[in-house]
Write an enzyme that holds these catalytic residues in place. Structure first.
Site: not given
Ligand code: NAD
Ligand code: TYD
Length: 356
Positions: A12, A14-15, A17, A134-136, A159, A163
């Site tokens: 992952g 290219a995403g 984080i 994730t904390d979720e 989701y 996780k």
């Molecule tokens: P993102 O959706 O931006 O990126 C996910 C990446 O995974 C993408 O590059 C996608 O192409 C790749 N991917 C998806 N399915 C795939 C598969 N089957 N095989 C190979 N690659 C695949 O996500 P993110 O926000 O960067 O999150 C990265 C990780 O961190 C996730 O596991 C997420 O649960 C965790 N996380 C995210 C947050 C947040 O706030 N974004 C917080 C805590 C934990």
């Molecule tokens: P999000 O960025 O989707 O992250 P997560 O659901 O994983 O916390 O959403 C952050 C918060 O913002 C969440 O409480 C839902 C809210 N939200 C909106 O109010 N409007 C929006 O368009 C989106 C995408 C999220």
């Protein structure tokens, strides 16, 4: 290959984080080989990795963690000692619309990776399977309290359920097979390269284009926000100094109501765009139907990582949000590129569903 001090599989990368992490690791550790396996879904974009694409210690492989024979081939070829597993379907709203992909990638994909690591690591010395989570998974808090590493899992969305299931499998492989593992559970990240369907980049993008900003319910739900670079620093520290079998919570000590975040974004973006009076973009805010099962509040107790590893967030929200807005304004080419194509249909449908 053997000249590298460490051989790391990042999934992952290219995403959001993942690309921040790959950019940081490739530059900071020239003696580590970083192999980035990514399917390039709508959320993964190679333009996030332009800075490192030709680095001698970086390889990109387009592929799916559901493809067991590819995983086998890659472990055979590269002899990885570390897996940093970030690949996931990550958007709660999408998980509500179509949970299946979340089960496939997040649960089955994680188990595939655990299986291949187990097969190739009969000797576990110097090996680590690190799951970025994730904390979720802990569910939703009321107005008080914080999640600790001992909080019971209580996921509410498809989701977070996926996780949570993958975290359980990671721990099961530690207990059952002795696979060396670490899990970290982090709060909401923000910063460069976040796909503009999550709250912060979506809001900035909409302000730029004078489009309505959808705020779910009354905007009173609370999230704890962490600048992505702080998360990457925490992962770096945990990977090198974390203890086998342990879990670390990571958070920003920075709880805000969604409406506070959106209003702040309006003010900062207006300031940078020279819109007057500052805050005029708040007129774009629309309170829309609430998300189904919307978790009320997340907050993280970071005591463990702080006392054990000396980590704490370094970037204050005010500073991080200004850097983030500036980045999206400077990179409108990026916003345009990642929101064209297949993503467009999803975005238009979502807006229609919200009556916007
Ligand atoms: P993102 O959706 O931006 O990126 C996910 C990446 O995974 C993408 O590059 C996608 O192409 C790749 N991917 C998806 N399915 C795939 C598969 N089957 N095989 C190979 N690659 C695949 O996500 P993110 O926000 O960067 O999150 C990265 C990780 O961190 C996730 O596991 C997420 O649960 C965790 N996380 C995210 C947050 C947040 O706030 N974004 C917080 C805590 C934990
Ligand atoms: P999000 O960025 O989707 O992250 P997560 O659901 O994983 O916390 O959403 C952050 C918060 O913002 C969440 O409480 C839902 C809210 N939200 C909106 O109010 N409007 C929006 O368009 C989106 C995408 C999220």
């Amino acid at each position: 290959m053997d000249s590298f001090e460490k051989k790391i599989l990042v999934t992952g990368g290219a995403g959001f984080i993942g690309s921040n992490l790959v950019n940081y690791f490739v530059k900071k550790y020239p003696d580590y080989l970083i192999v980035n396996l990514d399917k390039l879904t709508y959320a993964g974009n190679l333009i996030n990795l332009r800075d490192v694409e030709n680095a001698p210690n970086y390889r990109f492989v387009k592929g799916d963690i559901l493809d067991k024979s590819l995983l086998d081939k890659l472990f055979g070829q590269y002899d990885f000692d570390t897996v940093l597993h970030l690949a996931a379907e990550s958007h709660v709203d999408r998980s509500i619309d179509s949970p299946d992909d979340f089960v496939h990638t997040n649960v089955t994909g994680t188990v595939n990776l655990l299986n291949v690591a187990r097969k190739y690591w009969p000797n576990t010395e110097g090996k680590l399977f690190y799951h970025i989570s994730t904390d979720e998974v802990y569910g939703s808090l009321g107005d008080t309290g914080k999640f600790t590493e001992k909080t019971c899992y209580d996921p509410h969305s498809p989701y977070s359920a996926s996780k949570a299931a993958s975290d359980h499998f990671v721990r099961a492989y530690y207990h059952t097979y002795g696979l060396p593992v670490i899990i970290s559970n982090c709060s909401n990240n923000y910063g460069p390269y976040q796909f503009p369907e999550k709250l912060i980049p979506l809001t900035i993008n909409n302000i730029i284009h004078n489009k309505p900003i959808p705020v779910y319910g009354r905007g009173e739900n609370v999230r704890d926000w962490l600048y992505v670079e702080d998360h990457v620093r925490a992962i770096d520290l945990i990977m090198h100094q974390g203890r086998n079998g342990e879990t670390y919570n990571i958070g920003g000590n920075n709880e805000l109501k969604n409406i506070e975040v959106v209003e702040k974004l309006c003010e900062v973006t207006d300031e940078f765009l020279g819109r007057s009076p500052i805050g005029i973009s708040k007129k774009l805010i629309r309170f829309v139907k609430d998300r189904a099962g919307h978790d009320w509040r997340y907050a993280i107790d970071i005591n463990k990582i702080k006392t054990e590893l000396g980590w704490q967030p370094a970037v204050r929200f005010d500073e991080g949000i200004r850097k983030t807005v500036q980045w999206y304004l400077d990179r409108q080419d990026w916003l345009k590129q990642v929101t064209s194509g297949a993503y467009r249909n999803y975005y238009d449908k979502m807006y229609k569903n919200r009556g916007l």
